[in-house]
Design a protein around this motif. Structure first.
Motif, PDB file in Angstrom:
ATOM      1  N   MET A   1       0.851  -1.173   0.000  1.00 41.18           N
ATOM      2  CA  MET A   1       0.000   0.000   0.000  1.00 41.18           C
ATOM      3  C   MET A   1       0.896   1.235   0.000  1.00 41.18           C
ATOM      4  O   MET A   1       1.795   1.361   0.809  1.00 41.18           O
ATOM      5  CB  MET A   1      -0.896   0.002   1.247  1.00 41.18           C
ATOM      6  N   GLN A   2       0.623   2.138  -0.901  1.00 40.45           N
ATOM      7  CA  GLN A   2       1.350   3.398  -0.975  1.00 40.45           C
ATOM      8  C   GLN A   2       0.635   4.438  -0.130  1.00 40.45           C
ATOM      9  O   GLN A   2      -0.561   4.660  -0.286  1.00 40.45           O
ATOM     10  CB  GLN A   2       1.441   3.893  -2.421  1.00 40.45           C
ATOM     11  N   LEU A   3       1.368   5.049   0.789  1.00 43.44           N
ATOM     12  CA  LEU A   3       0.842   6.119   1.629  1.00 43.44           C
ATOM     13  C   LEU A   3       1.717   7.354   1.455  1.00 43.44           C
ATOM     14  O   LEU A   3       2.921   7.234   1.190  1.00 43.44           O
ATOM     15  CB  LEU A   3       0.819   5.689   3.102  1.00 43.44           C
ATOM     16  N   TRP A   4       1.095   8.504   1.619  1.00 43.48           N
ATOM     17  CA  TRP A   4       1.782   9.778   1.432  1.00 43.48           C
ATOM     18  C   TRP A   4       1.735  10.577   2.717  1.00 43.48           C
ATOM     19  O   TRP A   4       0.705  10.643   3.374  1.00 43.48           O
ATOM     20  CB  TRP A   4       1.119  10.559   0.293  1.00 43.48           C
ATOM     21  N   LEU A   5       2.858  11.191   3.064  1.00 45.27           N
ATOM     22  CA  LEU A   5       3.001  11.955   4.302  1.00 45.27           C
ATOM     23  C   LEU A   5       3.258  13.418   3.997  1.00 45.27           C
ATOM     24  O   LEU A   5       4.175  13.751   3.244  1.00 45.27           O
ATOM     25  CB  LEU A   5       4.166  11.399   5.128  1.00 45.27           C
ATOM     26  N   GLU A   6       2.437  14.273   4.589  1.00 47.15           N
ATOM     27  CA  GLU A   6       2.685  15.715   4.517  1.00 47.15           C
ATOM     28  C   GLU A   6       2.702  16.270   5.934  1.00 47.15           C
ATOM     29  O   GLU A   6       1.863  15.923   6.763  1.00 47.15           O
ATOM     30  CB  GLU A   6       1.619  16.448   3.703  1.00 47.15           C
ATOM     31  N   ARG A   7       3.646  17.148   6.192  1.00 52.27           N
ATOM     32  CA  ARG A   7       3.714  17.847   7.469  1.00 52.27           C
ATOM     33  C   ARG A   7       2.847  19.096   7.375  1.00 52.27           C
ATOM     34  O   ARG A   7       2.823  19.759   6.338  1.00 52.27           O
ATOM     35  CB  ARG A   7       5.146  18.209   7.781  1.00 52.27           C
ATOM     36  N   PHE A   8       2.158  19.394   8.473  1.00 52.09           N
ATOM     37  CA  PHE A   8       1.184  20.491   8.460  1.00 52.09           C
ATOM     38  C   PHE A   8       1.303  21.239   9.778  1.00 52.09           C
ATOM     39  O   PHE A   8       1.168  20.647  10.847  1.00 52.09           O
ATOM     40  CB  PHE A   8      -0.227  19.885   8.302  1.00 52.09           C
ATOM     41  N   ASP A  21      -3.704   6.857  -1.949  1.00 48.38           N
ATOM     42  CA  ASP A  21      -3.828   7.365  -3.319  1.00 48.38           C
ATOM     43  C   ASP A  21      -5.216   7.922  -3.633  1.00 48.38           C
ATOM     44  O   ASP A  21      -5.368   8.704  -4.569  1.00 48.38           O
ATOM     45  CB  ASP A  21      -3.483   6.263  -4.328  1.00 48.38           C
ATOM     46  N   GLN A  22      -6.230   7.511  -2.878  1.00 45.34           N
ATOM     47  CA  GLN A  22      -7.582   8.015  -3.088  1.00 45.34           C
ATOM     48  C   GLN A  22      -7.865   9.286  -2.279  1.00 45.34           C
ATOM     49  O   GLN A  22      -8.980   9.799  -2.294  1.00 45.34           O
ATOM     50  CB  GLN A  22      -8.626   6.945  -2.711  1.00 45.34           C
ATOM     51  N   GLY A  23      -6.871   9.780  -1.544  1.00 42.85           N
ATOM     52  CA  GLY A  23      -7.029  10.993  -0.759  1.00 42.85           C
ATOM     53  C   GLY A  23      -7.703  10.774   0.579  1.00 42.85           C
ATOM     54  O   GLY A  23      -8.102  11.730   1.241  1.00 42.85           O
ATOM     55  N   GLN A  24      -7.831   9.521   0.990  1.00 44.85           N
ATOM     56  CA  GLN A  24      -8.425   9.214   2.292  1.00 44.85           C
ATOM     57  C   GLN A  24      -7.368   9.361   3.380  1.00 44.85           C
ATOM     58  O   GLN A  24      -6.229   8.933   3.203  1.00 44.85           O
ATOM     59  CB  GLN A  24      -8.965   7.789   2.305  1.00 44.85           C
ATOM     60  N   ASP A  51       5.924   7.709   1.754  1.00 46.83           N
ATOM     61  CA  ASP A  51       6.788   8.668   1.076  1.00 46.83           C
ATOM     62  C   ASP A  51       6.236  10.075   1.261  1.00 46.83           C
ATOM     63  O   ASP A  51       5.028  10.251   1.464  1.00 46.83           O
ATOM     64  CB  ASP A  51       6.853   8.368  -0.429  1.00 46.83           C
ATOM     65  N   PRO A  52       7.098  11.085   1.170  1.00 49.09           N
ATOM     66  CA  PRO A  52       6.596  12.459   1.216  1.00 49.09           C
ATOM     67  C   PRO A  52       5.651  12.709   0.044  1.00 49.09           C
ATOM     68  O   PRO A  52       5.905  12.254  -1.076  1.00 49.09           O
ATOM     69  CB  PRO A  52       7.862  13.312   1.075  1.00 49.09           C
ATOM     70  N   GLY A  53       4.574  13.371   0.319  1.00 49.43           N
ATOM     71  CA  GLY A  53       3.607  13.701  -0.729  1.00 49.43           C
ATOM     72  C   GLY A  53       2.496  14.538  -0.145  1.00 49.43           C
ATOM     73  O   GLY A  53       2.277  14.538   1.068  1.00 49.43           O
ATOM     74  N   PRO A  54       1.792  15.244  -1.012  1.00 50.12           N
ATOM     75  CA  PRO A  54       0.780  16.181  -0.517  1.00 50.12           C
ATOM     76  C   PRO A  54      -0.493  15.495  -0.023  1.00 50.12           C
ATOM     77  O   PRO A  54      -0.970  14.539  -0.622  1.00 50.12           O
ATOM     78  CB  PRO A  54       0.481  17.049  -1.742  1.00 50.12           C
TER      79      PRO A  54
END
Length: 172
Positions: A1-8, A21-24, A51-54
């Motif tokens: 499963m690909q997950l994306w991490l953004e710092r906020f 990938d579906q924005g959930q 991985d880093p991603g928005p």
């Protein structure tokens, strides 16, 4: 499963937003609790790549609105979590607790139809991977005392005060 991490950045420090990938939203935790977040990700998904991603704009906009006082802004964020069916029932029930309100572990156990399961509810509450959006901070001890919170008790106190103050301002 690909997950994306953004710092906020938030009023409570840097948040870690993990989306698929579906924005959930799959996880949300505080930077100083990143180890906890990664442990829960491993537990819930076993095999994943982070991985880093928005994060989706609507998630970030909802978080900004929540911190600005629009407490219901988090209600429409789609959350997808791993966990057991019992945990997922607890987490779903948490989302029904209105901002500015609290309940006990026993109340939450009754809400999910398992009045004798307050300890198990507490364990599920502590394993919640999506802070704020799945509002585990709204669960307190039966005597009204603040109990543990995965982001630290000072944050739980801040969140409850923030929500109470916004409710007072709105006249609720």
């Amino acid at each position: 499963m690909q997950l994306w991490l953004e710092r906020f950045d938030s009023a409570l420090g840097e948040l870690q937003l993990v989306c698929d990938d579906q924005g959930q939203l799959r996880a949300l935790d505080f930077e100083d609790y990143r180890e906890r977040m990664e442990r829960l990700l491993r537990l819930h998904y076993r095999v994943y790549r982070l991985d880093p991603g928005p994060a989706p704009d609507h998630v970030k906009q909802a978080l900004r609105a929540y911190f600005a006082g629009e407490l219901e802004a988090l209600d429409d964020i789609v959350v997808a979590t791993g966990g057991t069916p019992f945990q997922q029932r607890v987490w779903q029930a948490l989302r029904t607790i209105a901002p500015g309100r609290t309940c006990s572990y026993a109340d939450l156990a009754r809400l999910i139809g398992q009045p004798g399961a307050s300890r198990a509810v507490g364990m599920a509450n502590g394993a919640n991977p999506v802070a704020l959006v799945v509002p585990c901070h709204r669960v307190i001890g039966a005597n009204g005392a603040l109990t543990g919170y995965g982001g630290g008790l000072w944050r739980k106190h801040w969140l409850l005060e923030h929500e109470s103050e916004q409710q007072r301002l709105m006249g609720s």
